[in-house]
Motif scaffolding. Structure first.
Motif, PDB file in Angstrom:
ATOM      1  N   GLN A   1      40.733 -17.067  -1.467  1.00 39.46           N
ATOM      2  CA  GLN A   1      41.271 -17.041  -2.836  1.00 39.46           C
ATOM      3  C   GLN A   1      42.569 -17.849  -2.961  1.00 39.46           C
ATOM      4  N   ASP A   2      43.303 -17.957  -1.843  1.00 37.42           N
ATOM      5  CA  ASP A   2      44.621 -18.598  -1.924  1.00 37.42           C
ATOM      6  C   ASP A   2      44.613 -20.041  -1.469  1.00 37.42           C
ATOM      7  N   THR A   3      43.704 -20.372  -0.548  1.00 39.87           N
ATOM      8  CA  THR A   3      43.740 -21.684   0.111  1.00 39.87           C
ATOM      9  C   THR A   3      42.487 -22.479  -0.226  1.00 39.87           C
ATOM     10  N   PHE A   4      42.673 -23.781  -0.463  1.00 38.25           N
ATOM     11  CA  PHE A   4      41.521 -24.668  -0.671  1.00 38.25           C
ATOM     12  C   PHE A   4      40.966 -25.101   0.687  1.00 38.25           C
ATOM     13  N   TYR A   5      39.759 -24.651   1.009  1.00 40.95           N
ATOM     14  CA  TYR A   5      39.110 -25.045   2.267  1.00 40.95           C
ATOM     15  C   TYR A   5      38.129 -26.186   2.006  1.00 40.95           C
TER      16      TYR A   5
ATOM     17  N   ALA B   1      61.045 -33.080   4.776  1.00 45.50           N
ATOM     18  CA  ALA B   1      59.626 -33.361   4.553  1.00 45.50           C
ATOM     19  C   ALA B   1      59.205 -32.945   3.141  1.00 45.50           C
ATOM     20  N   PRO B   2      59.221 -33.879   2.209  1.00 49.83           N
ATOM     21  CA  PRO B   2      58.754 -33.580   0.850  1.00 49.83           C
ATOM     22  C   PRO B   2      57.287 -33.973   0.688  1.00 49.83           C
ATOM     23  N   GLY B   3      56.619 -33.364  -0.258  1.00 51.56           N
ATOM     24  CA  GLY B   3      55.250 -33.820  -0.519  1.00 51.56           C
ATOM     25  C   GLY B   3      54.416 -32.842  -1.328  1.00 51.56           C
ATOM     26  N   ARG B   4      53.145 -33.230  -1.529  1.00 44.37           N
ATOM     27  CA  ARG B   4      52.215 -32.401  -2.296  1.00 44.37           C
ATOM     28  C   ARG B   4      51.712 -31.235  -1.454  1.00 44.37           C
ATOM     29  N   THR B   5      51.532 -30.105  -2.120  1.00 45.43           N
ATOM     30  CA  THR B   5      50.971 -28.920  -1.476  1.00 45.43           C
ATOM     31  C   THR B   5      49.983 -28.289  -2.442  1.00 45.43           C
ATOM     32  N   TYR B   6      49.082 -27.452  -1.911  1.00 45.20           N
ATOM     33  CA  TYR B   6      47.964 -26.969  -2.728  1.00 45.20           C
ATOM     34  C   TYR B   6      47.726 -25.476  -2.503  1.00 45.20           C
ATOM     35  N   ARG B   7      47.552 -24.762  -3.601  1.00 44.19           N
ATOM     36  CA  ARG B   7      47.137 -23.367  -3.486  1.00 44.19           C
ATOM     37  C   ARG B   7      46.206 -23.039  -4.634  1.00 44.19           C
ATOM     38  N   SER B   8      45.228 -22.180  -4.348  1.00 47.73           N
ATOM     39  CA  SER B   8      44.236 -21.821  -5.356  1.00 47.73           C
ATOM     40  C   SER B   8      44.859 -20.833  -6.344  1.00 47.73           C
TER      41      SER B   8
ATOM     42  N   SER C   1      46.412 -20.732 -10.592  1.00 49.72           N
ATOM     43  CA  SER C   1      46.653 -21.470 -11.829  1.00 49.72           C
ATOM     44  C   SER C   1      46.961 -20.524 -12.976  1.00 49.72           C
ATOM     45  N   ASP C   2      48.208 -20.528 -13.403  1.00 45.66           N
ATOM     46  CA  ASP C   2      48.620 -19.751 -14.588  1.00 45.66           C
ATOM     47  C   ASP C   2      49.908 -20.361 -15.143  1.00 45.66           C
ATOM     48  N   MET C   3      50.611 -19.608 -15.987  1.00 44.65           N
ATOM     49  CA  MET C   3      51.842 -20.106 -16.617  1.00 44.65           C
ATOM     50  C   MET C   3      52.815 -20.751 -15.622  1.00 44.65           C
ATOM     51  N   THR C   4      52.936 -20.144 -14.432  1.00 43.98           N
ATOM     52  CA  THR C   4      53.977 -20.579 -13.500  1.00 43.98           C
ATOM     53  C   THR C   4      53.420 -21.143 -12.196  1.00 43.98           C
ATOM     54  N   HIS C   5      52.089 -21.367 -12.148  1.00 47.13           N
ATOM     55  CA  HIS C   5      51.485 -21.935 -10.941  1.00 47.13           C
ATOM     56  C   HIS C   5      50.475 -23.023 -11.307  1.00 47.13           C
ATOM     57  N   THR C   6      50.542 -24.130 -10.580  1.00 46.97           N
ATOM     58  CA  THR C   6      49.518 -25.170 -10.720  1.00 46.97           C
ATOM     59  C   THR C   6      48.853 -25.333  -9.351  1.00 46.97           C
ATOM     60  N   PRO C   7      47.557 -25.690  -9.300  1.00 45.91           N
ATOM     61  CA  PRO C   7      46.847 -25.775  -8.001  1.00 45.91           C
ATOM     62  C   PRO C   7      47.488 -26.788  -7.053  1.00 45.91           C
ATOM     63  N   MET C   8      48.089 -27.833  -7.612  1.00 45.69           N
ATOM     64  CA  MET C   8      48.829 -28.802  -6.798  1.00 45.69           C
ATOM     65  C   MET C   8      50.277 -28.715  -7.243  1.00 45.69           C
ATOM     66  N   PHE C   9      51.171 -28.652  -6.285  1.00 39.92           N
ATOM     67  CA  PHE C   9      52.600 -28.630  -6.608  1.00 39.92           C
ATOM     68  C   PHE C   9      53.350 -29.340  -5.478  1.00 39.92           C
ATOM     69  N   HIS C  10      54.668 -29.353  -5.538  1.00 41.36           N
ATOM     70  CA  HIS C  10      55.432 -30.095  -4.524  1.00 41.36           C
ATOM     71  C   HIS C  10      56.462 -29.208  -3.849  1.00 41.36           C
ATOM     72  N   GLN C  11      56.646 -29.482  -2.571  1.00 38.10           N
ATOM     73  CA  GLN C  11      57.609 -28.729  -1.789  1.00 38.10           C
ATOM     74  C   GLN C  11      58.448 -29.690  -0.999  1.00 38.10           C
ATOM     75  N   VAL C  12      59.627 -29.243  -0.651  1.00 36.00           N
ATOM     76  CA  VAL C  12      60.388 -29.994   0.347  1.00 36.00           C
ATOM     77  C   VAL C  12      60.852 -28.987   1.385  1.00 36.00           C
TER      78      VAL C  12
END
Ligand code: 2NL
Length: 356
Positions: A156-160, A195-202, A204-215
């Motif tokens: 549910q949380d991770t894109f496999y 290390a900045p870059g794109r990250t992904y979690r399953s 999606s709502d007001m405050t979460h998008t499936p792709m986001f960025h972290q450093v």
């Protein structure tokens, strides 16, 4: 008749000498205006006998026409001279930088924020590190001391990705930590990376998008301690938010990959519904951090008895929203050109210490 001849010479000489358009207009009014000298002589015609009137009238009309055309010519000359003077005075300075083009692209606030963070940590001696978006289980979970039953590993949380021939399943990285794992595996400390870059979690709502960025940042050496962590992170928030001083506090927290772990808050005020960073009696969570867990060091082939260090991680969208007043997370990825024109950055904008 001598009268007319003298007047003609006099007026034509005045016209020739007129220094500017205003002076020329004064001359016109004094000769041909309602109370002008030539107009005045016209009025005398009525008192003359017919023969005299014809002769005098013709001569006067000729003078009037001559003066009018002399005024016209002089006016044209003066206008040309005025234009010439303007053109000489307003010469274009071709060494000036060009104005930013209205139609040119803008730098996305995420790219801008990444550039700022990389530049700030770059000044502190951190090198930029990057890695693949598609990761294996070891680099994304196991090496980070995330146990097999940990909820982060759930479907549910991770894109496999689809199962490989050996039964293993790759993932879209759920954080940028695998980049640091790969660095620790391939380099001998001292290590200082950002290390900045794109990250992904399953999600999606007001405050979460499936792709986001972290450093994430990582420092490993023989004697690196929590004091170094606090010094680096304080320096970072001061520079990033462009403040001379910022109150910070650390609250105990938990991450599988750090021990001890903490969240860092910065001082703020929320008076009148407006968020102000850097002062006030309220706190705002900014990032998570801690000392790298000995098991993580060991998983990367580093002896925890010899090496130690700190790590931290933060969400880029969140700190971009805080600095640039962007209210809605989801608008980052709507690809709306009007939004980009408003929140985006002009590539050739005036450089400064933070933005480079
Ligand atoms: C958060 C917290 C964190 C790290 C990330 C890390 C990476 C390695 C080893 C140890 Cl390889 N730690 N990263 C550590 C603490 C916190 O992120 O809230 N991120 C959005």
């Amino acid at each position: 008749m001598e009268n007319i001849e003298a007047l003609r010479e006099e007026v034509l000489a005045e016209v020739e000498k007129a220094a500017d358009l205003a002076a020329l207009e004064d001359i016109r009014i004094s000769a041909l205006g309602k109370k002008g000298r030539i107009t005045g002589l016209m009025k005398n015609l009525g008192k003359m006998d017919p023969d005299q009137r014809r002769e005098f009238g013709q001569a006067l009309n000729a003078v009037k026409d001559q003066v009018a055309s002399a005024l016209d010519m002089r006016k044209g000359d003066l206008e040309n001279a005025a234009l010439e003077a303007r053109l000489t005075g307003e010469r274009i300075d071709v060494t000036l930088p060009s104005r930013p083009s209205e139609t040119a692209g803008r730098i996305h606030p995420i790219s801008q924020t990444i550039d700022e963070i990389v530049s700030i940590f770059g000044e502190m001696g951190f090198a930029l590190a990057e890695g693949p978006d598609i990761e294996d289980d070891f680099h994304n979970f196991t090496a980070l001391n995330i146990p097999p039953e940990h909820p982060a590993r759930e479907m549910q949380d991770t894109f496999y990705l689809p199962e490989g021939e050996d039964g293993s399943r790759l993932v879209l990285r759920t954080h940028t930590s695998p980049v640091q794992i790969r660095t620790m595996q391939s380099k001998t400390p001292p290590i200082r990376i950002i290390a900045p870059g794109r990250t992904y979690r399953s999600d999606s709502d007001m405050t979460h998008t499936p792709m986001f960025h972290q450093v994430e940042g990582l420092v490993i050496d023989k004697k690196t301690h929590m004091g170094h962590l606090k010094g680096c992170l304080l320096e970072f928030v001061k520079t990033y938010f462009e403040l001379d001083d910022v109150p910070v506090r650390y609250r105990p927290s938990f991450f599988p990959f750090t021990e001890p772990s903490a969240e860092m808050d910065i001082g703020c005020s929320r008076k009148g519904g407006e968020l102000k960073i850097g002062a006030g009696d309220d706190w705002l969570e900014i990032l998570g951090c801690g000392m790298v867990h000995p098991r993580v060091l060991a998983a990367c082939g580093l002896d925890p008895e010899e090496y130690q260090g700190f790590a931290f991680g933060m969400g880029i969208e969140r700190i971009a929203m805080l600095k640039y007043g962007i209210p809605d997370l989801r608008t980052f990825f709507d690809t709306d050109l009007r939004w980009l024109k408003h929140y985006g950055f002009v590539p050739l904008d005036v450089p400064n210490m933070v933005r480079g």
